[in-house]
Motif scaffolding. Structure first.
Motif, PDB file in Angstrom:
ATOM      1  N   SER A 256       0.835  -1.192   0.000  1.00 26.22           N
ATOM      2  CA  SER A 256       0.000   0.000   0.000  1.00 26.22           C
ATOM      3  C   SER A 256       0.876   1.249   0.000  1.00 26.22           C
ATOM      4  O   SER A 256       2.077   1.190   0.288  1.00 26.22           O
ATOM      5  CB  SER A 256      -0.946   0.006   1.201  1.00 26.22           C
ATOM      6  OG  SER A 256      -0.212   0.036   2.413  1.00 26.22           O
ATOM      7  N   LEU A 257       0.277   2.394  -0.289  1.00 24.27           N
ATOM      8  CA  LEU A 257       1.029   3.638  -0.408  1.00 24.27           C
ATOM      9  C   LEU A 257       1.065   4.398   0.913  1.00 24.27           C
ATOM     10  O   LEU A 257       0.147   4.282   1.730  1.00 24.27           O
ATOM     11  CB  LEU A 257       0.412   4.531  -1.484  1.00 24.27           C
ATOM     12  CG  LEU A 257       0.848   4.284  -2.946  1.00 24.27           C
ATOM     13  CD1 LEU A 257       2.315   4.613  -3.113  1.00 24.27           C
ATOM     14  CD2 LEU A 257       0.569   2.873  -3.381  1.00 24.27           C
ATOM     15  N   ILE A 258       2.122   5.179   1.116  1.00 24.63           N
ATOM     16  CA  ILE A 258       2.206   6.025   2.298  1.00 24.63           C
ATOM     17  C   ILE A 258       1.169   7.141   2.195  1.00 24.63           C
ATOM     18  O   ILE A 258       0.672   7.467   1.120  1.00 24.63           O
ATOM     19  CB  ILE A 258       3.617   6.619   2.474  1.00 24.63           C
ATOM     20  CG1 ILE A 258       3.994   7.523   1.288  1.00 24.63           C
ATOM     21  CG2 ILE A 258       4.644   5.503   2.649  1.00 24.63           C
ATOM     22  CD1 ILE A 258       5.332   8.238   1.460  1.00 24.63           C
ATOM     23  N   SER A 259       0.852   7.735   3.329  1.00 29.47           N
ATOM     24  CA  SER A 259      -0.122   8.818   3.372  1.00 29.47           C
ATOM     25  C   SER A 259       0.533  10.146   3.006  1.00 29.47           C
ATOM     26  O   SER A 259       1.762  10.245   2.900  1.00 29.47           O
ATOM     27  CB  SER A 259      -0.723   8.928   4.769  1.00 29.47           C
ATOM     28  OG  SER A 259       0.275   9.361   5.693  1.00 29.47           O
ATOM     29  N   LEU A 260      -0.279  11.176   2.858  1.00 30.26           N
ATOM     30  CA  LEU A 260       0.245  12.512   2.576  1.00 30.26           C
ATOM     31  C   LEU A 260       1.170  12.975   3.695  1.00 30.26           C
ATOM     32  O   LEU A 260       2.257  13.512   3.427  1.00 30.26           O
ATOM     33  CB  LEU A 260      -0.902  13.500   2.406  1.00 30.26           C
ATOM     34  CG  LEU A 260      -0.488  14.954   2.147  1.00 30.26           C
ATOM     35  CD1 LEU A 260       0.178  15.106   0.796  1.00 30.26           C
ATOM     36  CD2 LEU A 260      -1.704  15.885   2.258  1.00 30.26           C
ATOM     37  N   ASP A 261       0.767  12.775   4.939  1.00 30.87           N
ATOM     38  CA  ASP A 261       1.605  13.190   6.069  1.00 30.87           C
ATOM     39  C   ASP A 261       2.921  12.433   6.082  1.00 30.87           C
ATOM     40  O   ASP A 261       3.978  13.014   6.373  1.00 30.87           O
ATOM     41  CB  ASP A 261       0.855  12.979   7.386  1.00 30.87           C
ATOM     42  CG  ASP A 261      -0.259  14.000   7.599  1.00 30.87           C
ATOM     43  OD1 ASP A 261      -0.216  15.059   6.950  1.00 30.87           O
ATOM     44  OD2 ASP A 261      -1.170  13.724   8.399  1.00 30.87           O
TER      45      ASP A 261
END
Length: 346
Positions: A256-261
């Motif tokens: 999965s992808l990292i978040s914006l933060d």
């Protein structure tokens, strides 16, 4: 006589069953199981959960009315997981090369892109749900579809691994597209998302303090130790580029992808911020699409993709390049013509 009557009754039941089956198969968007509940997502939301995708499939979302699920792969169909291991029920297959120009590995021309989308049955208002084993390639396709004008483009966060971990099954029967005839908008509907190579050169030459050409490549590629590709002999970066970390840094262990933060934290010590005018690039623009989409789904509009990446830049002998890391001061400036031809990945 009783035997004849019984045979007629059986025949009638078989015919009726056949009609019911025909109706069920013909309504391919009808729920095949109980409706799965999931929270609706915003139009610009890109990365979605397996539960949301299954909710679409089972008729639980507004998007259930017109959607396509597509497995995007860099492999030929016969070699892909789509054919060998199975795929999400109803999914079509797309080779990522089919959306790219084979000369520069940029996105196809508007005319060719529209042809490809129509062949798949994709129109402006089709909800397209993408997944695949290479998240950078899937992100590349997603970016291309958004640029072309598809309003709702989604990516299954975590891919097939997330799908099967959620307890959902795969199918092994190949699915054929139903071509469309009218995309519903001029392609590209969002040309501003791609920054042409000429504009990149101009912005770098002007030394615009708000503009950052951000390399989403490994540090070894960024500093010119290797091109990162077996078919690219020259290594380096466009003069003025800054490092934005390797594409793998944006992907968690589960795919999965990292978040914006988390992405902001990743950039904390780098030579740009999320508020700059950013143009992402990579070797061939695949990895560049990952941070681009994270910004896109969070409502940012100050970013573009420099399409073609290092591959296209190094085809021009007179273009200025840097070898080394400008942030460290250990850097050499030269031209593509002067670069050695021994930096291809082994």
């Amino acid at each position: 006589m009783g035997g004849i009557i019984m045979k007629k009754r059986i025949l009638s039941l078989l015919i009726l069953a056949g009609l019911v089956l025909t109706v069920f198969v013909g309504c391919s968007k009808e729920p095949a199981t109980e409706v799965v509940e999931a929270e609706p997502v915003d139009v610009k939301k890109v990365f979605v959960s397996p539960q949301w995708v299954m909710s679409v499939i089972t008729g639980g979302q507004e998007e259930s009315n017109k959607y396509l699920i597509i497995e995007a792969s860099k492999e030929r169909l016969k070699d892909s997981s789509y054919a060998k291991e199975g795929h999400i029920p109803g999914a079509l297959y797309l080779n990522i090369k089919d959306i790219e120009d084979p000369i520069y590995w940029t996105l196809k021309s508007p005319e060719k892109m529209e042809e490809t989308l129509l062949e798949l049955g994709i129109t402006k208002d089709t909800v397209v749900i993408l997944y695949g084993s290479d998240v950078s390639g899937v992100a590349r396709v997603a970016t291309g579809l958004i640029w072309a004008g598809v309003d709702k483009v989604k990516v299954l966060d975590g891919g097939l691994e997330a799908w099967t971990k959620a307890g959902y099954e795969l199918e092994t029967t190949a699915n054929n597209p139903s071509p469309a005839t009218d995309f519903g908008a001029e392609v590209p509907a969002r040309p501003e998302l791609i920054l042409p190579i000429e504009d990149v050169r101009n912005k770098l030459a002007e030394e615009d303090t708000n503009f950052r050409l951000v390399s989403i490549r490994s540090y070894e590629e960024f500093t010119g130790e290797t091109s990162g590709y077996s078919f690219i002999a020259k290594a380096g970066e466009p003069k003025g580029a800054v490092w934005g970390k390797a594409g793998s840094e944006y992907v968690k262990e589960d795919g999965s992808l990292i978040s914006l933060d988390e992405m902001k934290e990743l950039w904390a010590d780098l030579d740009f911020t999320i508020d700059d005018e950013i143009s992402f690039y990579s070797g061939r623009s695949w990895n560049a699409s990952i941070p681009f989409l994270i910004m896109y789904e969070n409502g940012y509009t100050n970013m573009t993709i420099y399409d073609g990446g290092w591959y296209r830049w190094q085809l021009n002998n007179e273009f200025e390049v840097q070898v080394g890391d400008p942030a460290s001061g250990d850097v050499t400036y030269t031209t593509v013509k002067e670069l050695p031809n021994d930096k291809a990945a082994k």
